[in-house]
Design an enzyme around this catalytic site. Sequence first.
Site, short mmCIF file in Angstrom:
data_model
loop_
_atom_site.label_atom_id
_atom_site.label_comp_id
_atom_site.label_asym_id
_atom_site.label_seq_id
_atom_site.Cartn_x
_atom_site.Cartn_y
_atom_site.Cartn_z
N LYS A 16 -21.97 83.34 63.12
CA LYS A 16 -22.96 83.63 62.06
C LYS A 16 -24.38 83.37 62.54
O LYS A 16 -25.27 84.19 62.32
CB LYS A 16 -22.69 82.77 60.81
CG LYS A 16 -21.42 83.08 60.08
CD LYS A 16 -21.36 82.34 58.74
CE LYS A 16 -21.44 80.83 58.89
NZ LYS A 16 -20.27 80.23 59.56
N ARG A 91 -21.61 78.02 50.34
CA ARG A 91 -20.38 77.60 51.00
C ARG A 91 -19.34 77.12 49.99
O ARG A 91 -18.23 76.78 50.37
CB ARG A 91 -20.73 76.42 51.92
CG ARG A 91 -20.27 76.55 53.36
CD ARG A 91 -20.75 75.29 54.05
NE ARG A 91 -20.41 75.18 55.42
CZ ARG A 91 -21.17 75.56 56.44
NH1 ARG A 91 -22.33 76.16 56.22
NH2 ARG A 91 -20.79 75.35 57.66
N ARG A 130 -19.12 75.54 72.97
CA ARG A 130 -20.46 75.25 72.44
C ARG A 130 -20.74 73.75 72.48
O ARG A 130 -21.87 73.34 72.75
CB ARG A 130 -20.56 75.76 70.99
CG ARG A 130 -21.91 75.51 70.36
CD ARG A 130 -22.09 76.26 69.07
NE ARG A 130 -21.57 75.52 67.93
CZ ARG A 130 -21.51 76.01 66.69
NH1 ARG A 130 -21.90 77.23 66.44
NH2 ARG A 130 -21.04 75.29 65.70
N ARG A 136 -23.50 69.40 70.09
CA ARG A 136 -23.58 69.13 68.66
C ARG A 136 -22.56 68.08 68.25
O ARG A 136 -21.41 68.13 68.66
CB ARG A 136 -23.31 70.44 67.89
CG ARG A 136 -24.56 71.02 67.28
CD ARG A 136 -24.27 72.32 66.60
NE ARG A 136 -23.35 72.17 65.48
CZ ARG A 136 -23.14 73.14 64.58
NH1 ARG A 136 -23.79 74.28 64.69
NH2 ARG A 136 -22.30 72.95 63.60
P1 ADP Z 1 -20.89 75.97 61.22
O1 ADP Z 1 -21.31 77.38 60.96
O2 ADP Z 1 -20.58 75.71 62.64
O3 ADP Z 1 -19.87 75.46 60.26
P2 ADP Z 1 -23.45 75.00 60.11
O4 ADP Z 1 -24.51 74.85 61.11
O5 ADP Z 1 -23.53 76.12 59.15
O6 ADP Z 1 -22.10 75.01 60.94
O7 ADP Z 1 -23.30 73.66 59.25
C1 ADP Z 1 -23.07 72.41 59.88
C2 ADP Z 1 -22.71 71.36 58.84
O8 ADP Z 1 -23.80 71.24 57.89
C3 ADP Z 1 -21.50 71.71 57.96
O9 ADP Z 1 -20.26 71.35 58.55
C4 ADP Z 1 -21.81 70.89 56.70
O10 ADP Z 1 -21.52 69.52 56.88
C5 ADP Z 1 -23.32 71.02 56.57
N1 ADP Z 1 -23.69 72.18 55.73
C6 ADP Z 1 -24.38 73.29 56.12
N2 ADP Z 1 -24.53 74.15 55.12
C7 ADP Z 1 -23.92 73.60 54.05
C8 ADP Z 1 -23.70 74.01 52.70
N3 ADP Z 1 -24.14 75.21 52.25
N4 ADP Z 1 -23.01 73.18 51.87
C9 ADP Z 1 -22.56 72.00 52.30
N5 ADP Z 1 -22.71 71.55 53.55
C10 ADP Z 1 -23.38 72.34 54.43
#
Ligand code: ADP
Length: 191
Positions: A16, A91, A130, A136
């Site tokens: 994404k 989410r 990654r 990360r």
């Molecule tokens: P990925 O796409 O690898 O899951 P993101 O960079 O989108 O990772 O998000 C990393 C972390 O940030 C998630 O695992 C969560 O803990 C938090 N996070 C990001 N966006 C949200 C959201 N919309 N609601 C709740 N937690 C979020």
Amino acid sequence: MSSTKIVLLGAPGAGKGTQAVLLSKNLGVPHISTGDMLRAAVAAETPVGLEAKAVMDAGHLVSDQIVIGIAEERLTQDDAAQGFILDGFPRTLGQAEALDGLLDRIGSGIDCCLAITVDTEGIVERLLKRAELEGRADDNETTIRERMRVYGMETAPLLGYYAARSLVREVPGMGSVDEVSQAMVAALEAA
Ligand code: ADP
């Protein structure tokens, strides 16, 4: 291309973030990633960051209240008025409903939900790679599997939420970055 208010859906590691950056350049609308905003808050040790860090490191979701707050703050900035690529938000169903409420208040609703589809094992491998490259904190195997589980429980139902409004366009995500990017543009043009 007419659709500019776009929600990207896809499991962790589906690509994404990478695709959102390309699409954002292509369409000239901002890329809005709640994951990036939360990581910035963690790095800056803001109150939100301090609260979110442990939750993120465990692969769990930050509370709807916090995430909706930061998303609303960003979406109401001027540059988002003509469109945006939302990456990692909404989410949960609660977040999706809050987003609809906000968009109702400030303009028109989502134009398209682009869903990047991938197979789970391919994703775990990608994310472990990654982890080596970017370091990360939430890219270790236990956390990755937990994020997948949370995705299935909390986020996958959003596909049905948007499909009920015929907004979902699926794009296979296992090809090269260029292939997926072209497929996303094609899906939007057909939307
Ligand atoms: P990925 O796409 O690898 O899951 P993101 O960079 O989108 O990772 O998000 C990393 C972390 O940030 C998630 O695992 C969560 O803990 C938090 N996070 C990001 N966006 C949200 C959201 N919309 N609601 C709740 N937690 C979020």
